[in-house]
Design an enzyme around this catalytic site. Structure first.
Site, PDB file in Angstrom:
ATOM      1  N   HIS A   5       0.890  -1.223   0.163  1.00 46.29           N
ATOM      2  CA  HIS A   5      -0.148  -0.079   0.149  1.00 46.29           C
ATOM      3  C   HIS A   5       0.865   1.470   0.010  1.00 46.29           C
ATOM      4  O   HIS A   5       0.597   2.335  -0.321  1.00 46.29           O
ATOM      5  CB  HIS A   5      -0.988  -0.096   1.252  1.00 46.29           C
ATOM      6  CG  HIS A   5      -2.218  -1.148   1.153  1.00 46.29           C
ATOM      7  ND1 HIS A   5      -3.272  -0.737   0.704  1.00 46.29           N
ATOM      8  CD2 HIS A   5      -1.920  -2.536   1.296  1.00 46.29           C
ATOM      9  CE1 HIS A   5      -3.926  -1.789   0.880  1.00 46.29           C
ATOM     10  NE2 HIS A   5      -3.310  -2.834   0.920  1.00 46.29           N
ATOM     11  N   ASP A  39       3.307   9.286  -0.823  1.00 48.79           N
ATOM     12  CA  ASP A  39       2.137   8.771  -0.425  1.00 48.79           C
ATOM     13  C   ASP A  39       2.164   7.599  -1.401  1.00 48.79           C
ATOM     14  O   ASP A  39       2.217   7.648  -2.658  1.00 48.79           O
ATOM     15  CB  ASP A  39       1.323   9.429  -0.467  1.00 48.79           C
ATOM     16  CG  ASP A  39       0.175   9.195   0.730  1.00 48.79           C
ATOM     17  OD1 ASP A  39       0.025   8.039   1.002  1.00 48.79           O
ATOM     18  OD2 ASP A  39      -0.667  10.080   1.173  1.00 48.79           O
TER      19      ASP A  39
HETATM   20  C1  GDG Z   1      -2.098   3.675   3.458  1.00 50.42           C
HETATM   21  C2  GDG Z   1      -1.069   4.462   2.368  1.00 50.42           C
HETATM   22  C3  GDG Z   1      -2.656   4.389   0.743  1.00 50.42           C
HETATM   23  C4  GDG Z   1      -8.654  10.205   7.821  1.00 50.42           C
HETATM   24  N1  GDG Z   1      -9.113  11.137   8.632  1.00 50.42           N
HETATM   25  C5  GDG Z   1     -10.155  10.695   9.238  1.00 50.42           C
HETATM   26  C6  GDG Z   1     -10.532   9.503   8.600  1.00 50.42           C
HETATM   27  N2  GDG Z   1      -9.509   9.368   7.698  1.00 50.42           N
HETATM   28  C7  GDG Z   1      -9.537   8.223   6.744  1.00 50.42           C
HETATM   29  C8  GDG Z   1      -9.760   8.644   5.303  1.00 50.42           C
HETATM   30  C9  GDG Z   1      -8.923   7.590   4.263  1.00 50.42           C
HETATM   31  C10 GDG Z   1      -7.914   7.164   5.535  1.00 50.42           C
HETATM   32  O1  GDG Z   1      -8.119   7.535   6.664  1.00 50.42           O
HETATM   33  C11 GDG Z   1      -6.616   7.797   5.048  1.00 50.42           C
HETATM   34  O2  GDG Z   1      -6.090   7.125   3.920  1.00 50.42           O
HETATM   35  P1  GDG Z   1      -4.647   7.502   3.318  1.00 50.42           P
HETATM   36  O3  GDG Z   1      -4.686   7.024   1.756  1.00 50.42           O
HETATM   37  O4  GDG Z   1      -4.834   9.006   3.033  1.00 50.42           O
HETATM   38  O5  GDG Z   1      -3.436   7.162   4.056  1.00 50.42           O
HETATM   39  P2  GDG Z   1      -2.716   5.915   4.807  1.00 50.42           P
HETATM   40  O6  GDG Z   1      -3.716   5.692   6.307  1.00 50.42           O
HETATM   41  O7  GDG Z   1      -1.552   6.239   4.986  1.00 50.42           O
HETATM   42  O8  GDG Z   1      -2.975   4.757   4.227  1.00 50.42           O
HETATM   43  C12 GDG Z   1      -1.879   5.167   1.328  1.00 50.42           C
HETATM   44  C13 GDG Z   1      -3.617   3.629   1.552  1.00 50.42           C
HETATM   45  O9  GDG Z   1      -2.920   2.858   2.779  1.00 50.42           O
HETATM   46  C14 GDG Z   1      -4.590   2.567   0.897  1.00 50.42           C
HETATM   47  O10 GDG Z   1      -3.865   1.833   0.079  1.00 50.42           O
HETATM   48  O11 GDG Z   1      -3.548   5.172  -0.016  1.00 50.42           O
HETATM   49  O12 GDG Z   1      -0.924   5.781   0.345  1.00 50.42           O
HETATM   50  O13 GDG Z   1      -0.114   5.048   3.074  1.00 50.42           O
HETATM   51  O14 GDG Z   1      -9.963   6.637   4.116  1.00 50.42           O
HETATM   52  O15 GDG Z   1     -11.241   8.880   5.008  1.00 50.42           O
HETATM   53  N3  GDG Z   1     -11.748   8.789   8.923  1.00 50.42           N
HETATM   54  C15 GDG Z   1     -12.608   9.197   9.593  1.00 50.42           C
HETATM   55  N4  GDG Z   1     -12.262  10.340  10.492  1.00 50.42           N
HETATM   56  C16 GDG Z   1     -11.210  11.237  10.280  1.00 50.42           C
HETATM   57  O16 GDG Z   1     -11.135  12.161  10.806  1.00 50.42           O
HETATM   58  N5  GDG Z   1     -13.660   8.543   9.844  1.00 50.42           N
END
Ligand code: GDG
Length: 535
Positions: free
Chosen positions: A169, A381
């Site tokens: 990921h 990312d």
């Molecule tokens: C890893 C990789 C890759 C965030 N704040 C809140 C909240 N979130 C949720 C978002 C989103 C998730 O968390 C964050 O996803 P990201 O993709 O931005 O980042 P990582 O956690 O680092 O994920 C990344 C991912 O895996 C998938 O393959 O895209 O590159 O690092 O879904 O919505 N959700 C809620 N409240 C918040 O305050 N409910």
């Protein structure tokens, strides 16, 4: 998903649920983060088993919680218990103090503690043992992410014959960075015991191939369609690019609900009815939060006319708080927020609204809908789902997405988003200025394109395309392999994109929209000239 005769056995460090102990007992919570969000959404109707850590240690009876959590799901859950030492040295240590910074191109942040490696191997064997007890020959084992890169070799040693895949990921680094890892060869060799390996983007896959070329020259690489075939020690592995998506329909449907619309309107009334900029991130140094705040400060310094008219809402979700690097980051972010607010706040206007907590899904959707600009500027990312969720929730097509060229989402969304280098504060400030002044037609046109891309490349398609790569692995086992050096070079020369038809999408942009962006670059030069002589 007809390719699988048996079940899918999903293996990830965390289960989609977390059991949190408190004085009065324990409660069931949802796991946060990108992996859990994406897999939960995509996994709705697939029977199988999800294996992972539920936040608990050995000897705790958590079976009733797992049974309860399985009620609303199509799969059952099995937990891997971790001791406190394992959590500290495997999860916080090897995974998050070594692999996470290294794979995000930040080797100076790594703590190459040899004991972490011992515990990483031990915990990978633990996950493999639970998986081996669960799996049958016609199942497919799908292992996720950097915490579990050694599970394939442990499963093969345990005699597991089922096919296995691995999806990373996070980004995969270039050889110059990867080779700093003292345990690089066993990790590469174990990865090649999977039948399929998936990366978020072409750059990650190409880096992986370059690492093989440098560190495992005996491995051979052939160019299949659409994936690569890597041969090593008598077996072959399909290596492909599978950019992850979101459950677009669910985000769109939920964002349309009247209570979300009302909440979004309320936020605009209370926070800003002018230009509302939104950042949403886990508190992580890879997400570029201090750099984003500095860019916003630069915007307010260089374009005084924007003051009172633009407001940044920065949501920061607490994350990995036990790791020292993360504690320092929180202090740095909070200092910057207070400096910016101290410098610019006026009666009736606070430039940065800083939220340090996990929002409910409904609150998050309301912010996505309310925002005029989604500001997604990680330093590096794998993908970044926030960028895609913002687009899905923009049902009024009013918002502009600014996204980092170093996020997987950058190349995928480049035809509709404004792409920036997060280290170039002047460029980000200019992009904010341009986005704030973009015409309604341009914004609509860009957002419509973005929503179409995110809709087409959703999480269901991601799962399907990964699973479709499996039979290919079966067919190729024992097949011909090419000349090592020559075929590796060829594979690198011909990157195969699985991204949407970007040329087609870009052609649909209005000339006005295209020239607007070009104007942004000129304006940036003007702005730099204007800034000469500033402190
Ligand atoms: C890893 C990789 C890759 C965030 N704040 C809140 C909240 N979130 C949720 C978002 C989103 C998730 O968390 C964050 O996803 P990201 O993709 O931005 O980042 P990582 O956690 O680092 O994920 C990344 C991912 O895996 C998938 O393959 O895209 O590159 O690092 O879904 O919505 N959700 C809620 N409240 C918040 O305050 N409910």
């Amino acid at each position: 998903m007809n390719e699988i005769k048996g079940r899918v056995i999903n293996v990830s460090n965390r289960l989609p649920i977390l059991i949190r102990r408190h004085a009065g007992g324990a409660r069931l919570e949802r796991s946060s983060g990108g992996l859990a969000t994406a897999l939960e959404a995509g996994w709705r109707d697939q029977p199988g088993v999800w294996i992972g850590w539920a936040g608990t240690g050995p000897g705790e009876n958590i079976e009733p919680f797992l049974v309860r959590a399985a009620h609303r799901r199509s799969y059952t859950l099995r937990s891997v218990a971790l001791t406190e030492e394992e959590t500290a040295k495997f999860y916080s240590g090897f995974a998050n103090e070594i692999i996470w910074p290294l794979f995000h191109d930040m080797p100076s942040r790594c703590n190459f503690e040899p004991e972490y490696w011992e515990i990483y191997q031990r915990v990978n064997r633990k996950f493999a043992k639970v998986t081996a007890e669960t799996v049958q020959d016609d199942d497919f084992v799908w292992v996720h992410d950097y915490h579990l890169m050694l599970t394939a070799s442990a499963l093969r040693q345990a005699g597991v014959r089922a096919r296995m895949g691995f999806f990373l990921h996070i980004p995969f680094p270039s050889p110059d960075v990867f080779e700093k890892l003292p345990w690089k060869k066993p990790i590469l060799k174990s990865l090649l015991e999977f039948d399929v390996i998936g990366f978020q983007g072409d750059r990650d896959r190409s880096n992986f191939v370059s690492c093989l070329e440098r560190l495992l020259p005996e491995a051979t690489v052939e160019h299949g369609t659409p994936h690569l075939l890597v041969g090593q020690a008598g077996r072959q592995t399909v290596v492909g690019t599978f950019p992850i998506g979101i459950d677009f329909e669910a985000f769109e449907r939920d964002a349309e609900r009247p209570e979300i619309a009302a909440h979004a309107a309320e936020l605009r009334r209370r926070v800003s009815d002018d230009v509302l900029v939104l950042g949403v991130d886990r508190l992580d140094y890879t997400k570029g939060i201090p750099e984003r705040l500095k860019s916003f400060r630069l915007l307010l310094r260089r374009f005084p006319e924007m003051r009172r008219h633009i407001t940044l809402v920065q949501v920061v979700v607490p994350s990995r708080e036990e790791i020292p690097n993360y504690k320092h980051l929180r202090r740095d972010v909070e200092l910057l927020v207070s400096q910016i607010n101290g410098e610019f706040t006026e009666p009736g206007w606070v430039p940065v609204h800083y939220i340090h907590r996990n929002l409910s899904r409904n609150e998050l959707l309301a912010y996505y809908r309310a925002a005029d600009i989604g500001l997604v500027t990680p330093l590096k990312d794998g993908m970044n789902l926030v960028a895609k969720e913002f687009c899905a929730a923009q049902i009024d097509e009013r918002g502009v997405l600014i996204v980092s060229e170093f996020a997987g989402a950058g190349p995928e969304l480049r035809s509709g988003a404004i792409i920036v280098n997060p280290n170039d504060f002047a460029e980000v400030a200019q992009a904010l200025y341009d986005a704030a002044h973009m015409s309604v037609d341009d914004k609509r046109c860009r957002m419509r394109l973005l929503r179409q891309i995110v809709k087409d490349h959703n999480v269901h398609r991601w799962i399907r395309s990964f699973l479709q790569a499996i039979p290919c692995a079966g067919r190729t086992r024992g097949g011909p392999v090419g000349d090592s050096q020559e075929s590796v070079a060829k594979a690198k020369e011909r990157p195969q994109s699985t991204m949407p038809g970007l040329a087609l999408v870009a052609a649909a942009l209005t000339p006005a929209s295209r020239s607007r962006y070009a104007m942004g670059k000129d304006a940036k030069l003007r702005m730099m000239g204007r800034a000469a002589g500033e402190d």
